[in-house]
Design a protein around this motif. Structure first.
Motif, mmCIF file in Angstrom:
data_model
loop_
_atom_site.group_PDB
_atom_site.id
_atom_site.type_symbol
_atom_site.label_atom_id
_atom_site.label_comp_id
_atom_site.label_asym_id
_atom_site.label_seq_id
_atom_site.Cartn_x
_atom_site.Cartn_y
_atom_site.Cartn_z
ATOM 1 N N ALA A 197 13.724 50.428 23.439
ATOM 2 C CA ALA A 197 12.854 50.549 25.310
ATOM 3 C C ALA A 197 11.415 49.353 24.385
ATOM 4 N N ALA A 198 11.320 48.354 24.926
ATOM 5 C CA ALA A 198 9.888 47.226 24.528
ATOM 6 C C ALA A 198 10.497 45.842 25.514
ATOM 7 N N ARG A 199 9.231 45.610 25.748
ATOM 8 C CA ARG A 199 9.492 44.463 26.492
ATOM 9 C C ARG A 199 10.048 43.583 25.967
ATOM 10 N N LEU A 200 10.649 43.106 26.461
ATOM 11 C CA LEU A 200 11.519 41.291 25.916
ATOM 12 C C LEU A 200 11.030 40.200 25.710
ATOM 13 N N ILE A 201 9.588 40.476 24.851
ATOM 14 C CA ILE A 201 9.311 39.400 24.357
ATOM 15 C C ILE A 201 9.413 38.978 23.135
ATOM 16 N N GLU A 202 9.111 37.219 22.754
ATOM 17 C CA GLU A 202 8.521 37.469 20.567
ATOM 18 C C GLU A 202 8.505 38.647 20.530
ATOM 19 N N GLY A 203 9.188 38.812 19.387
ATOM 20 C CA GLY A 203 8.790 39.977 17.817
ATOM 21 C C GLY A 203 8.813 41.025 18.025
ATOM 22 N N LYS A 204 9.493 41.304 19.122
ATOM 23 C CA LYS A 204 10.220 42.603 19.104
ATOM 24 C C LYS A 204 11.740 42.934 18.859
ATOM 25 N N GLY A 205 11.878 41.710 18.618
ATOM 26 C CA GLY A 205 13.228 42.109 17.389
ATOM 27 C C GLY A 205 14.365 42.199 18.135
ATOM 28 N N HIS A 206 14.567 41.935 19.000
ATOM 29 C CA HIS A 206 15.532 42.087 20.095
ATOM 30 C C HIS A 206 16.629 40.936 20.473
ATOM 31 N N LYS A 207 16.794 40.113 19.594
ATOM 32 C CA LYS A 207 17.021 38.932 18.656
ATOM 33 C C LYS A 207 18.486 39.680 17.794
ATOM 34 N N ILE A 263 21.612 56.884 24.533
ATOM 35 C CA ILE A 263 21.504 56.719 23.448
ATOM 36 C C ILE A 263 21.489 57.348 22.627
ATOM 37 N N ASP A 264 22.440 56.832 21.752
ATOM 38 C CA ASP A 264 22.711 57.617 19.989
ATOM 39 C C ASP A 264 21.553 57.552 19.202
ATOM 40 N N VAL A 265 21.004 56.422 19.329
ATOM 41 C CA VAL A 265 19.773 55.777 18.089
ATOM 42 C C VAL A 265 19.860 55.137 18.431
ATOM 43 N N MET A 266 18.325 54.997 18.812
ATOM 44 C CA MET A 266 16.628 54.418 18.894
ATOM 45 C C MET A 266 16.434 53.310 17.773
ATOM 46 N N CYS A 267 16.151 51.992 18.716
ATOM 47 C CA CYS A 267 16.271 51.067 17.399
ATOM 48 C C CYS A 267 15.220 50.043 17.787
ATOM 49 N N LEU A 268 14.040 50.029 17.056
ATOM 50 C CA LEU A 268 13.171 49.049 16.943
ATOM 51 C C LEU A 268 12.800 48.564 15.820
ATOM 52 N N TYR A 269 12.907 47.344 15.709
ATOM 53 C CA TYR A 269 12.706 46.371 14.395
ATOM 54 C C TYR A 269 11.640 44.906 14.912
ATOM 55 N N SER A 270 10.459 45.403 15.360
ATOM 56 C CA SER A 270 9.602 44.370 15.776
ATOM 57 C C SER A 270 9.455 43.938 13.880
ATOM 58 N N GLN A 271 8.422 42.884 13.839
ATOM 59 C CA GLN A 271 8.259 42.473 13.890
ATOM 60 C C GLN A 271 6.171 42.604 12.896
ATOM 61 N N ARG A 272 6.142 43.525 14.308
ATOM 62 C CA ARG A 272 4.915 44.188 13.929
ATOM 63 C C ARG A 272 4.542 45.239 15.431
ATOM 64 N N GLU A 273 3.939 46.236 14.793
ATOM 65 C CA GLU A 273 3.550 47.703 15.636
ATOM 66 C C GLU A 273 2.291 48.537 15.151
ATOM 67 N N GLY A 274 1.939 49.132 16.104
ATOM 68 C CA GLY A 274 1.247 50.201 15.631
ATOM 69 C C GLY A 274 1.622 51.754 15.199
ATOM 70 N N LEU A 275 1.191 52.152 16.228
ATOM 71 C CA LEU A 275 2.070 53.018 16.583
ATOM 72 C C LEU A 275 2.703 53.649 17.829
ATOM 73 N N PRO A 276 4.032 52.580 17.634
ATOM 74 C CA PRO A 276 4.902 52.364 18.646
ATOM 75 C C PRO A 276 5.734 54.147 19.533
ATOM 76 N N LEU A 277 4.977 53.833 21.055
ATOM 77 C CA LEU A 277 5.157 54.967 21.465
ATOM 78 C C LEU A 277 6.784 55.736 21.546
ATOM 79 N N SER A 278 7.057 54.697 21.919
ATOM 80 C CA SER A 278 8.935 54.329 22.233
ATOM 81 C C SER A 278 9.050 55.487 20.772
ATOM 82 N N ILE A 279 9.200 55.094 19.686
ATOM 83 C CA ILE A 279 9.887 55.784 18.495
ATOM 84 C C ILE A 279 9.821 56.968 19.191
ATOM 85 N N ILE A 280 8.194 57.930 19.567
ATOM 86 C CA ILE A 280 7.532 59.170 19.724
ATOM 87 C C ILE A 280 8.283 59.588 20.474
#
Length: 359
Positions: A197-207, A263-280
């Motif tokens: 769960a993240a915007r489809l923008i550069e740096g969020k790790g979707h690629k 989903i079975d697993v939540m994955c967020l492979y961002s290059q940078r974050e503060g404290l992402p709410l999607s994880i929580i």
């Protein structure tokens, strides 16, 4: 107590959700407003239906690119009209406008700024603006994670007065039946679903996530909630890797509880974050986590809730996802999320801070 939350825009995102959560849970919610520098009201309510009960307290200034003196004047006018005691800014653009407007306004308006991450300070101009505003105006700095406070201090020599972890409304994020959730999004049942769960923008790790799918068994699929300017690129990437049947793009999702439950697993492979709410949010629904070890993620995710992977170690992403699929899920993860990041705790800390600053 009258509080103005000032954000850059009301697109779907973590800091926007945090500001809205504060508005919803604060003891001062009936005398507070949320002001968006950019965008219009119709778009804001499309993005955030939960704002409807606060319709008369949502103001969008539709600012165009660049510095606008008229927007500063509008914020000053809103301060007077709503008898604002506290301006609470979120991120660099709102920080600048809140700092100037609060300094020019008569009365005892106090300015609190939450630092959601410190990556923007690598930009020389933004770092200079931040340090200049701190020296010329009276800003009370709050970091949303300890590591964010440390990075902010290292780059600006400004010491944040407090750290208050982001929080979510855990009552709104509780798991529902996984099969029913998948049916809601027309997702397959007999596969492992790795969600992001993240915007489809550069740096969020979707690629990188899509590339990692090549190293996972065929019964592993990925599902993305969110939209953004990288969508077409990612669709083309999926087609070029012949993964079309295993990657699902849902666009912006309003029922995030159902998304996490599917989903079975939540994955967020961002290059940078503060404290992402999607994880929580995912943890509150009992879902294991795989995330890049950036920002404050390690402050809330332990080996019992998931796996952390270095952003420079892509080869470990697929194995981490497979290991996370074997972790116990459910209440053991949910109870941890409530313990570390409940919105009621976050809101109470901010409310106490608002009150203390006006003494």
């Amino acid at each position: 107590m009258n509080v103005m939350h000032l954000v850059q825009h009301l697109q779907v995102g973590g800091l926007e959700k945090m500001a809205i959560t504060l508005l919803q849970n604060s003891q001062f919610k009936h005398s507070s407003i949320i002001v968006s520098l950019e965008g219009d009201r119709n778009t804001a309510f499309e993005q955030w239906p939960e704002l409807e009960p606060f319709s008369h307290r949502v103001i969008c200034l539709d600012k165009k690119p660049g510095i606008s003196l008229s927007v500063i004047a509008k914020i000053k006018s809103l301060i007077k009209e709503h008898d604002i005691d506290i301006i609470h800014s979120h991120h660099i653009g709102p920080l600048i406008y809140a700092g100037i407007a609060s300094s020019l306004s008569q009365g005892s308006v106090r300015h609190i700024s939450t630092i959601h991450d410190a990556w923007y300070l690598t930009n020389t101009k933004q770092r200079t603006f931040t340090k200049l505003l701190d020296s010329l105006t009276n800003i009370y700095w709050v970091a949303d994670a300890r590591i964010v406070a440390d990075e902010f201090r290292a780059k600006t020599a400004i010491i944040p007065e407090r750290t208050i972890l982001n929080g979510i409304d855990c009552e709104n994020f509780m798991a529902i039946d996984a099969k029913a959730a998948r049916e809601q999004f027309n997702l397959p049942n007999n596969v492992k679903l790795i969600g992001c769960a993240a915007r489809l923008i550069e740096g969020k790790g979707h690629k990188d996530m899509i590339h990692s799918l090549r190293y996972l068994p065929d019964d592993f699929h990925m599902v993305f909630a969110g939209d953004g300017d990288q969508k077409e690129y990612l669709l083309n990437l999926v087609r070029s890797l012949h993964l079309t049947s295993r990657v699902h793009f849902l666009g912006n999702v309003h029922d995030m509880r159902a998304f996490y439950s599917s989903i079975d697993v939540m994955c967020l492979y961002s290059q940078r974050e503060g404290l992402p709410l999607s994880i929580i949010e995912a943890m509150a629904c009992g879902i294991p986590i795989v995330a890049s070890d950036v920002g404050g993620i390690h402050e809330v995710v332990t080996p019992e809730q998931g796996e952390l992977v270095s952003v420079n170690d892509f080869n470990q992403l697929a194995p981490a996802i497979q290991r996370a699929c074997t972790l116990p899920r459910g209440l053991c993860i949910r109870h941890h999320a409530i313990k570390v990041a409940d919105a009621r705790t976050m809101s109470s800390k901010y409310d106490n801070l608002y009150s203390a600053l006006l003494l």
